[in-house]
Design a protein around this motif. Structure first.
Motif, short mmCIF file in Angstrom:
data_model
loop_
_atom_site.label_atom_id
_atom_site.label_comp_id
_atom_site.label_asym_id
_atom_site.label_seq_id
_atom_site.Cartn_x
_atom_site.Cartn_y
_atom_site.Cartn_z
N GLY A 195 -57.43 83.92 26.27
CA GLY A 195 -56.32 82.97 26.02
C GLY A 195 -55.08 83.13 26.84
N LYS A 201 -51.45 87.24 20.61
CA LYS A 201 -52.57 87.93 20.04
C LYS A 201 -52.17 89.58 19.89
CE LYS A 201 -55.15 84.57 21.21
NZ LYS A 201 -56.05 84.13 21.87
N GLY A 219 -58.62 86.13 30.51
CA GLY A 219 -57.51 84.88 30.34
C GLY A 219 -56.23 85.24 30.67
N GLY A 220 -55.21 84.39 30.60
CA GLY A 220 -53.81 84.52 31.13
C GLY A 220 -53.41 85.89 30.61
N TYR A 223 -52.99 89.38 32.62
CA TYR A 223 -52.28 89.78 33.78
C TYR A 223 -51.04 90.77 33.21
CZ TYR A 223 -55.64 87.15 35.51
OH TYR A 223 -57.15 86.65 35.88
N LEU A 237 -49.95 84.34 35.06
CA LEU A 237 -49.01 84.20 33.77
C LEU A 237 -48.71 85.78 33.43
CD1 LEU A 237 -48.81 81.82 31.90
CD2 LEU A 237 -50.59 82.74 30.65
N ALA A 292 -53.78 83.87 39.44
CA ALA A 292 -55.17 84.41 38.99
C ALA A 292 -55.56 83.39 37.82
CB ALA A 292 -55.33 85.66 38.51
N ASN A 316 -62.37 85.91 21.12
CA ASN A 316 -61.26 84.89 20.67
C ASN A 316 -60.46 84.65 22.08
OD1 ASN A 316 -58.11 84.51 20.22
ND2 ASN A 316 -59.18 83.67 18.13
N GLY A 317 -60.55 83.59 22.59
CA GLY A 317 -59.54 83.21 23.82
C GLY A 317 -60.70 82.97 24.83
N PRO A 318 -60.32 82.02 25.64
CA PRO A 318 -60.86 81.75 27.11
C PRO A 318 -60.41 82.82 28.22
CG PRO A 318 -59.40 80.07 26.87
CD PRO A 318 -59.49 80.76 25.41
N GLU A 323 -60.60 74.43 31.17
CA GLU A 323 -60.60 73.09 31.26
C GLU A 323 -60.81 72.46 32.56
OE1 GLU A 323 -58.34 75.23 29.95
OE2 GLU A 323 -57.58 74.59 28.03
N GLY A 349 -64.12 83.36 17.31
CA GLY A 349 -62.83 82.92 16.75
C GLY A 349 -62.28 81.63 16.58
N GLY A 350 -62.92 80.46 16.61
CA GLY A 350 -62.38 79.24 16.51
C GLY A 350 -61.53 78.70 17.72
N GLY A 351 -60.84 77.80 17.64
CA GLY A 351 -59.85 77.20 18.62
C GLY A 351 -60.60 77.07 19.98
N SER A 353 -61.98 79.04 22.12
CA SER A 353 -63.11 79.69 22.54
C SER A 353 -64.44 78.67 21.79
CB SER A 353 -63.55 81.10 21.87
OG SER A 353 -62.25 81.57 21.58
N LEU A 377 -57.52 83.86 13.41
CA LEU A 377 -56.86 84.84 14.03
C LEU A 377 -56.00 85.75 13.24
CD1 LEU A 377 -56.45 85.01 17.22
CD2 LEU A 377 -54.47 83.68 17.20
N1 LIG Z 1 -55.65 83.02 33.74
C1 LIG Z 1 -55.06 82.14 33.25
N2 LIG Z 1 -53.93 81.59 33.49
C2 LIG Z 1 -53.35 80.39 32.82
N3 LIG Z 1 -53.79 80.14 31.63
C3 LIG Z 1 -54.85 80.68 31.05
C4 LIG Z 1 -55.78 81.69 31.82
N4 LIG Z 1 -56.83 81.89 31.13
C5 LIG Z 1 -56.94 80.95 30.28
N5 LIG Z 1 -55.82 80.22 30.27
C6 LIG Z 1 -55.54 79.09 29.34
O1 LIG Z 1 -55.40 79.78 27.89
C7 LIG Z 1 -55.45 78.39 27.01
C8 LIG Z 1 -55.96 79.24 25.46
O2 LIG Z 1 -54.95 80.22 25.20
P1 LIG Z 1 -54.45 80.38 23.73
O3 LIG Z 1 -53.61 81.68 23.74
O4 LIG Z 1 -53.86 79.29 23.18
O5 LIG Z 1 -55.89 80.75 23.16
P2 LIG Z 1 -56.25 80.32 21.82
O6 LIG Z 1 -56.35 78.70 21.62
O7 LIG Z 1 -55.60 81.15 20.93
O8 LIG Z 1 -57.81 80.71 21.86
P3 LIG Z 1 -58.64 80.39 20.41
O9 LIG Z 1 -58.15 79.19 20.22
O10 LIG Z 1 -60.20 80.95 20.71
O11 LIG Z 1 -57.97 81.34 19.46
C9 LIG Z 1 -56.40 77.52 27.58
O12 LIG Z 1 -55.97 76.40 27.40
C10 LIG Z 1 -56.77 78.29 28.90
O13 LIG Z 1 -56.51 77.10 29.85
#
Ligand SMILES: Nc1ncnc2c1ncn2[C@@H]1O[C@H](COP(=O)(O)OP(=O)(O)OP(=O)(O)O)[C@@H](O)[C@H]1O
Ligand SMILES: O=C(O)[C@H](O)COP(=O)(O)O
Length: 394
Positions: A195, A201, A219-220, A223, A237, A292, A316-318, A323, A349-351, A353, A377
């Motif tokens: 995420g 988180k 995910g973001g 970093y 990020l 990245a 939880n979280g991509p 997208e 975990g929803g959302g 993911s 969460l």
């Molecule tokens: N490397 C990245 N840089 C910027 N944004 C990113 C990166 N990796 C993932 N994301 C973005 O993170 C977003 C999801 O982040 P968020 O923290 O909202 O997760 P989340 O919604 O809490 O996950 P979940 O819904 O599964 O709990 C996505 O829209 C995705 O595009």
């Protein structure tokens, strides 16, 4: 679970106010993802089969206490009626004399859907008058809205103080699966956290460090950890004020003997778009003016191996900006590894993911996909959910 459920109360002939989470995506007046409606069917069918008069209530979107025509629940009633194979009556309000009159016409097994409860300012304020007005419609309160259980609102919390209050089957299942996973996990137990924001988180990572064998970061939010390791992250990020915290998490993992997995390579882009130039680089080689946006192929392989060798995985979280096609590979690889790991119990975990898994058509290969985003969460953070706390103990 130590809370009463629909199975613990007499329902025949009773008016049952059942809070569900029908907060579903809609486009042009049509439901575009009916997962949450389908997830509520077992409880609704149980109630109707028991001879209850079922009064369903839900929020949709965030209308902030006034009527927003596009957020009426009428399209949901239509879809629910098709899925149930029976008529679903729809009220244009959520309480008051007109609704009472409709409730009076219900026979055993009938279903009525109230209007969006967030059309009333009292809902999100957990106003006790509104909670009483909801309670006046019914004899029993059922909360099946796991996705909204982290909200202390009139229809999720307040009403429970005025009626016998029990959980629905979906609520019970969500709490059971997530609760078992966290309190008595099969090992090796792996958590994958991705995420965008470290801030959102922190609580989850902190709580999971006490429980897991492996913690995978993607995910973001990765970093900030990469920076904490001493590498440059270019335009990726970064939450500067969380670098020290990230460091402390890595130290805590070491102390606890938790394997802490971070990206070893990444897909970087010169622009946040589908048209961007991209390349794969080692983690210590992120160019200063690139960002990245996904984990790289070596990282995918390592993460997939850890998944294959785990008995339980919570995700939880991509892993990247899934997208956009160019940056969906890492998230897809994790989803595929979970789908292929036959001996691994996978909890999504929803959302985002859950949305990613749906997008890759792998949803039916996961063991459990939570209907709760924020709720799952908060549950994973170890927080009490007000909508659950308010229910009657067994
Ligand atoms: N490397 C990245 N840089 C910027 N944004 C990113 C990166 N990796 C993932 N994301 C973005 O993170 C977003 C999801 O982040 P968020 O923290 O909202 O997760 P989340 O919604 O809490 O996950 P979940 O819904 O599964 O709990 C996505 O829209 C995705 O595009
Ligand atoms: O979609 C969700 O996570 C739930 O329905 C809760 O919605 P909310 O964040 O608007 O309270």
């Amino acid at each position: 679970m130590n809370k009463k459920s629909v199975k613990d109360v007499e329902l025949k002939g009773k008016r049952v106010f059942c809070r569900v989470d029908f907060n579903v995506p809609m486009k042009d007046g049509q439901v575009t993802d009916e997962t949450r409606i389908r997830a509520a069917l077992p409880t609704i069918e149980y109630l109707t089969n028991q001879g209850a008069k079922v009064i369903l209530a839900s929020h949709l979107g965030r209308p902030k206490g006034s009527v927003v025509e596009e957020l009426r629940l009428t399209p949901v009633a239509k879809r629910l009626s098709e899925l149930l194979g029976k008529e679903v009556k729809k009220a244009d309000e959520a309480y008051g004399d007109s609704v009472k009159a409709m409730v009076d016409t219900l026979s055993e097994g009938d279903v009525l859907l109230l209007e969006n409860v967030r059309f009333y300012p009292g809902e999100e304020k957990n106003d006790s008058e509104l909670a009483k007005a909801f309670a006046e419609l019914a004899d029993v309160y059922v909360n099946d809205a796991f996705g909204a259980a982290h909200r202390a609102h009139a229809s999720t919390e307040g009403i429970a103080h005025h009626l016998p209050a029990v959980s629905g089957l979906l609520m019970e299942k969500e709490l059971d699966v997530l609760g078992k996973a966290l309190s008595n996990p099969e090992r090796p137990f792996t958590a994958i956290i991705g995420g965008a924001k470290v801030k959102d988180k922190i609580g989850v990572i902190e709580n999971l460090l006490e429980k897991v064998d492996n913690l995978i970061i993607g995910g973001g939010l990765a970093y900030t950890f990469v920076k904490a390791q001493g590498h440059e992250v270019g335009k990726s990020l970064l939450e500067e004020d969380k670098i020290e915290l990230a460091k402390s998490f890595m130290e805590k993992a070491k102390e606890k003997g938790v394997n802490f997995y971070m990206p070893v390579d990444v897909v970087v882009a010169d622009d946040f778009s589908e048209e961007a130039n991209i390349k794969t680089v080692a983690i210590e080689e992120i160019p200063s003016d690139w960002e990245a946006l996904d984990i790289g192929p070596k990282t995918r392989e390592i993460y997939s191996d850890v998944i294959q060798n785990s008995k339980l995985v919570i995700w939880n979280g991509p892993m990247g900006v899934f997208e956009l096609k160019k940056f969906a590979g890492g998230t897809r690889a994790v989803a595929e590894a979970l789908a292929e790991a036959n001996d691994t119990y996978s909890v999504i975990g929803g959302g985002d993911s859950a949305a990613a898994v749906e997008k890759f058509h792998l949803a039916d290969r996961m063991s459990h996909i939570s209907t709760g985003g924020g709720a799952s969460l908060e549950f994973m953070e170890g927080k009490a959910l007000p909508g659950v706390v308010a229910l009657n103990d067994k």
